[in-house]
Design a protein around this motif. Structure first.
Motif, PDB file in Angstrom:
ATOM      1  N   ILE A   5       0.789  -1.229   0.077  1.00 20.46           N
ATOM      2  CA  ILE A   5      -0.012  -0.117  -0.055  1.00 20.46           C
ATOM      3  C   ILE A   5       0.743   1.326  -0.030  1.00 20.46           C
ATOM      4  O   ILE A   5       0.340   2.513  -0.528  1.00 20.46           O
ATOM      5  CB  ILE A   5      -1.127  -0.039   1.233  1.00 20.46           C
ATOM      6  N   TRP A   6       2.287   1.141   0.600  1.00 19.37           N
ATOM      7  CA  TRP A   6       2.959   2.254   0.406  1.00 19.37           C
ATOM      8  C   TRP A   6       3.929   2.435  -0.758  1.00 19.37           C
ATOM      9  O   TRP A   6       4.849   3.276  -0.791  1.00 19.37           O
ATOM     10  CB  TRP A   6       3.783   2.390   1.730  1.00 19.37           C
ATOM     11  N   ALA A   7       3.987   1.578  -1.776  1.00 21.80           N
ATOM     12  CA  ALA A   7       4.443   1.647  -2.848  1.00 21.80           C
ATOM     13  C   ALA A   7       4.889   2.917  -3.716  1.00 21.80           C
ATOM     14  O   ALA A   7       5.952   3.222  -4.049  1.00 21.80           O
ATOM     15  CB  ALA A   7       4.387   0.430  -3.815  1.00 21.80           C
ATOM     16  N   ASP A   8       3.593   3.469  -3.745  1.00 25.89           N
ATOM     17  CA  ASP A   8       3.401   4.697  -4.530  1.00 25.89           C
ATOM     18  C   ASP A   8       4.116   5.876  -3.815  1.00 25.89           C
ATOM     19  O   ASP A   8       4.390   6.753  -4.369  1.00 25.89           O
ATOM     20  CB  ASP A   8       2.122   4.899  -5.104  1.00 25.89           C
ATOM     21  N   ILE A   9       3.960   5.758  -2.543  1.00 27.98           N
ATOM     22  CA  ILE A   9       4.845   6.628  -1.896  1.00 27.98           C
ATOM     23  C   ILE A   9       6.300   6.564  -1.763  1.00 27.98           C
ATOM     24  O   ILE A   9       7.025   7.752  -1.831  1.00 27.98           O
ATOM     25  CB  ILE A   9       4.502   6.699  -0.286  1.00 27.98           C
ATOM     26  N   VAL A  10       6.881   5.672  -1.825  1.00 31.15           N
ATOM     27  CA  VAL A  10       8.139   5.388  -1.854  1.00 31.15           C
ATOM     28  C   VAL A  10       8.801   5.606  -3.425  1.00 31.15           C
ATOM     29  O   VAL A  10       9.771   6.119  -3.526  1.00 31.15           O
ATOM     30  CB  VAL A  10       8.648   4.145  -1.366  1.00 31.15           C
ATOM     31  N   TRP A  11       8.164   4.680  -4.465  1.00 35.08           N
ATOM     32  CA  TRP A  11       8.654   4.879  -5.675  1.00 35.08           C
ATOM     33  C   TRP A  11       7.674   5.721  -6.560  1.00 35.08           C
ATOM     34  O   TRP A  11       6.707   5.083  -6.926  1.00 35.08           O
ATOM     35  CB  TRP A  11       8.834   3.376  -6.328  1.00 35.08           C
ATOM     36  N   SER A  20      14.364   7.463  -1.636  1.00 29.34           N
ATOM     37  CA  SER A  20      13.283   6.254  -1.785  1.00 29.34           C
ATOM     38  C   SER A  20      13.764   5.056  -1.001  1.00 29.34           C
ATOM     39  O   SER A  20      12.880   4.340  -0.450  1.00 29.34           O
ATOM     40  CB  SER A  20      13.109   6.034  -3.181  1.00 29.34           C
ATOM     41  N   PHE A  21      15.002   4.833  -1.238  1.00 30.02           N
ATOM     42  CA  PHE A  21      15.720   3.558  -0.722  1.00 30.02           C
ATOM     43  C   PHE A  21      15.524   3.708   0.753  1.00 30.02           C
ATOM     44  O   PHE A  21      15.103   2.701   1.793  1.00 30.02           O
ATOM     45  CB  PHE A  21      17.115   3.346  -1.161  1.00 30.02           C
ATOM     46  N   CYS A  22      16.038   4.851   1.381  1.00 34.86           N
ATOM     47  CA  CYS A  22      15.773   4.975   3.092  1.00 34.86           C
ATOM     48  C   CYS A  22      14.448   4.870   3.528  1.00 34.86           C
ATOM     49  O   CYS A  22      14.287   4.179   4.568  1.00 34.86           O
ATOM     50  CB  CYS A  22      16.496   6.417   3.306  1.00 34.86           C
ATOM     51  N   LEU A  23      13.539   5.261   2.688  1.00 37.64           N
ATOM     52  CA  LEU A  23      12.103   5.243   3.144  1.00 37.64           C
ATOM     53  C   LEU A  23      11.492   3.790   2.875  1.00 37.64           C
ATOM     54  O   LEU A  23      10.990   3.267   3.570  1.00 37.64           O
ATOM     55  CB  LEU A  23      11.078   6.148   2.258  1.00 37.64           C
ATOM     56  N   TRP A  24      12.025   3.047   1.865  1.00 35.47           N
ATOM     57  CA  TRP A  24      11.917   1.543   1.718  1.00 35.47           C
ATOM     58  C   TRP A  24      12.177   0.799   3.002  1.00 35.47           C
ATOM     59  O   TRP A  24      11.630  -0.027   3.455  1.00 35.47           O
ATOM     60  CB  TRP A  24      12.543   1.211   0.511  1.00 35.47           C
ATOM     61  N   VAL A  95       0.017   7.782   6.963  1.00 28.27           N
ATOM     62  CA  VAL A  95       0.754   8.256   5.560  1.00 28.27           C
ATOM     63  C   VAL A  95       0.083   7.437   4.348  1.00 28.27           C
ATOM     64  O   VAL A  95      -0.075   8.099   3.222  1.00 28.27           O
ATOM     65  CB  VAL A  95       2.368   8.554   5.620  1.00 28.27           C
ATOM     66  N   SER A  96       0.023   6.423   4.359  1.00 27.78           N
ATOM     67  CA  SER A  96      -0.447   5.255   3.434  1.00 27.78           C
ATOM     68  C   SER A  96      -1.958   5.935   3.228  1.00 27.78           C
ATOM     69  O   SER A  96      -2.398   5.750   1.996  1.00 27.78           O
ATOM     70  CB  SER A  96      -0.381   3.739   3.666  1.00 27.78           C
ATOM     71  N   GLU A  97      -2.834   6.261   4.161  1.00 26.35           N
ATOM     72  CA  GLU A  97      -4.143   6.705   3.881  1.00 26.35           C
ATOM     73  C   GLU A  97      -4.050   7.989   3.277  1.00 26.35           C
ATOM     74  O   GLU A  97      -4.862   8.370   2.398  1.00 26.35           O
ATOM     75  CB  GLU A  97      -4.838   6.651   5.215  1.00 26.35           C
ATOM     76  N   LYS A  98      -3.350   9.060   3.695  1.00 23.01           N
ATOM     77  CA  LYS A  98      -3.149  10.347   3.414  1.00 23.01           C
ATOM     78  C   LYS A  98      -2.798  10.539   1.851  1.00 23.01           C
ATOM     79  O   LYS A  98      -3.106  11.459   1.415  1.00 23.01           O
ATOM     80  CB  LYS A  98      -2.567  11.095   4.420  1.00 23.01           C
ATOM     81  N   LEU A  99      -1.838   9.837   1.453  1.00 26.62           N
ATOM     82  CA  LEU A  99      -1.116   9.798   0.289  1.00 26.62           C
ATOM     83  C   LEU A  99      -1.507   8.824  -0.782  1.00 26.62           C
ATOM     84  O   LEU A  99      -0.625   8.337  -1.577  1.00 26.62           O
ATOM     85  CB  LEU A  99       0.602   9.727   0.430  1.00 26.62           C
ATOM     86  N   SER A 100      -2.916   8.490  -0.727  1.00 33.61           N
ATOM     87  CA  SER A 100      -3.243   7.337  -1.564  1.00 33.61           C
ATOM     88  C   SER A 100      -3.501   8.062  -3.038  1.00 33.61           C
ATOM     89  O   SER A 100      -3.670   7.079  -3.812  1.00 33.61           O
ATOM     90  CB  SER A 100      -4.396   6.769  -0.967  1.00 33.61           C
ATOM     91  N   GLY A 101      -3.540   9.358  -3.263  1.00 35.66           N
ATOM     92  CA  GLY A 101      -3.572   9.908  -4.508  1.00 35.66           C
ATOM     93  C   GLY A 101      -2.360  10.476  -4.993  1.00 35.66           C
ATOM     94  O   GLY A 101      -1.293  10.432  -4.364  1.00 35.66           O
ATOM     95  N   LYS A 102      -2.728  11.595  -5.659  1.00 35.50           N
ATOM     96  CA  LYS A 102      -1.539  12.515  -6.043  1.00 35.50           C
ATOM     97  C   LYS A 102      -1.424  13.818  -5.461  1.00 35.50           C
ATOM     98  O   LYS A 102      -0.721  14.542  -5.855  1.00 35.50           O
ATOM     99  CB  LYS A 102      -1.839  12.959  -7.451  1.00 35.50           C
TER     100      LYS A 102
END
Length: 104
Positions: A5-11, A20-24, A95-102
């Motif tokens: 669910i967080w993939a689009d937040i990282v990459w 991105s790597f540090c967040l991953w 953050v996964s819920e809040k950043l689910s779009g653009k």
């Protein structure tokens, strides 16, 4: 394998690979904090690098340390969020819920 669910937040397009790597690493709880190094027997103690007296862990470094918690709170305020965070698991869910779009 389902997409995290967080993939689009990282990459995402134009991301900074190092960030991105540090967040991953953070989402996977894989940062080599001194707490983990102590468990592996690499170091004998795990004091916070900011000298606050706590033990260095992900939750401590992001939320419990007086210095870093202040930095994190100010960053959130600059983005328009007035909230306090207590743990990385709770923050990652939020953050996964809040950043689910653009946008937020």
């Amino acid at each position: 394998m389902p997409k995290a669910i967080w993939a689009d937040i990282v990459w995402f397009p134009n991301c900074i690979p190092k960030h991105s790597f540090c967040l991953w690493l953070t989402f996977h709880n894989e940062h080599r904090t001194t707490e983990k190094l102590r468990k592996f027997g690499v170091v004998a103690s795990n004091p916070c690098v900011f000298g606050c007296g706590g033990s260095e862990s992900i939750d401590h470094l992001f939320f419990d340390c007086r210095y870093t918690a202040g930095v994190w709170t100010r960053c959130l305020q600059k983005c328009g969020f007035k909230r306090s965070c207590k743990s990385w698991s709770g923050e990652s869910q939020w953050v996964s819920e809040k950043l689910s779009g653009k946008s937020f």
